[in-house]
Design an enzyme around this catalytic site. Sequence first.
Site, PDB file in Angstrom:
ATOM      1  CE  LYS A   8      -2.168  -1.442   3.803  1.00 39.57           C
ATOM      2  NZ  LYS A   8      -1.515  -2.755   3.922  1.00 39.57           N
ATOM      3  CB  THR A   9       3.781   2.247   2.126  1.00 40.53           C
ATOM      4  OG1 THR A   9       3.049   1.868   3.283  1.00 40.53           O
ATOM      5  CG2 THR A   9       4.572   3.500   2.387  1.00 40.53           C
ATOM      6  CG  ASP A  54       0.192   2.915   7.000  1.00 40.65           C
ATOM      7  OD1 ASP A  54      -0.838   2.261   6.789  1.00 40.65           O
ATOM      8  OD2 ASP A  54       1.333   2.427   6.927  1.00 40.65           O
ATOM      9  CB  THR A  68      -5.028  -3.450   8.542  1.00 41.01           C
ATOM     10  OG1 THR A  68      -5.235  -2.650   9.700  1.00 41.01           O
ATOM     11  CG2 THR A  68      -3.587  -3.392   8.124  1.00 41.01           C
ATOM     12  NE  ARG A  74       6.748  -4.098   5.778  1.00 39.21           N
ATOM     13  CZ  ARG A  74       5.571  -3.506   5.924  1.00 39.21           C
ATOM     14  NH1 ARG A  74       4.594  -4.118   6.552  1.00 39.21           N
ATOM     15  NH2 ARG A  74       5.375  -2.297   5.461  1.00 39.21           N
TER      16      ARG A  74
END
Length: 347
Positions: free
Chosen positions: A77-78, A122, A171, A230
């Site tokens: 997302k980032t 975020d 989330t 990640r």
Amino acid sequence: MNDDTRIDFSHKQDILTGSCLAVDKDPEILSLRPTRFADYIGQTEVVEALKIAIEAAKQREEPVDHILFHGPPGLGKTTLAHIITHEMGGNLTTSSGPSLEKGGDLIGILTHLEDRDILFIDEIHRTPKIVEEFLYSAMEDFAVDFVFDKGMHARSHKYRLNRFTLVGATTRVGLLSAPLRDRFGIFRSLDFYSQPNLVEIIKRSAVLLKVTIDDEGATELAKRSRGTPRIVNRLLKRVRDYSQVRADGIITKKTVEAGLSLEGVDEKGLTDLDRRYLKTIIEFYKGGPVGIEAIAATLQEETDTLVDVIEPYLLKMGLVTRTSSGRKASEEAYKHLGLSFQKRMFQ
Ligand code: ADP
């Protein structure tokens, strides 16, 4: 501006390394973040939709619509916020819901944005209500209302903002208030990555990290990475170390298996906390159904960590199911832990 402006929210434990989960601070890991769509692997429908929205906005010389991304941590997302910024040619300012404690914190950020800049927030679902209310007019009218003085002397002044794009990541989209959710023109959910996509990410990262990994090694690593880029990158670094010290430096299936078993990551990619979660349902609550609060209390973990980090992948793998009366372990979960399903059912 770059992501150094990110304010951390290190309350979340990284299930793999014990460090902060939501923000990558390791410069080597940060260097793996794609900055262009061409390097962003998978999530093809999301990418396609974004490319069209960006192209259209550029043709109209407007900022792109506000965008909301939903999905478990570590799915990119980032990274998409960085890529959108790059494509739009503006600056990126990053923040997070919990770090915006007062309206003034947000106004300070908003008034510094330039035309077509991107503001990334975020964990936007954790933005305090009082701050969230400033976002409504900022998103809709590119303006914020300052209130001076109090009581009968109170005066308000409308401050015009430059036309920016808000990119929110969450989330838990269910926790977002309707007025905020409705102000996003684009809403996209990111899903766990397929094996071939993960292998591609591994190979790209291996080139950037200057390590050699063979096909079988990449496949094995992909299998154990919980469908999450990640985690791919973190585990790749761990097996790189293992292969360097215990083998000839080349990452193979064997070194991935050995290196990751030292990390407590099993063949399905489950970690110690995943297994403890499943065992708690099976052994403590006879397979469920059991409420999440009870599981969290038994494990002495935060409910949020279990819901945001642990459960999405276990649900995806079919190891746990969510019913109206609580969480239940599936037959597959018993099998994975080497426990007898039938026996447990009649106890
Ligand atoms: P999130 O914001 O969803 O928690 P991030 O965008 O921070 O996740 O992604 C974590 C890391 O995973 C990034 O630094 C990047 O290196 C890698 N990554 C994420 N998505 C992709 C992708 N689609 N292709 C390649 N690498 C990715």
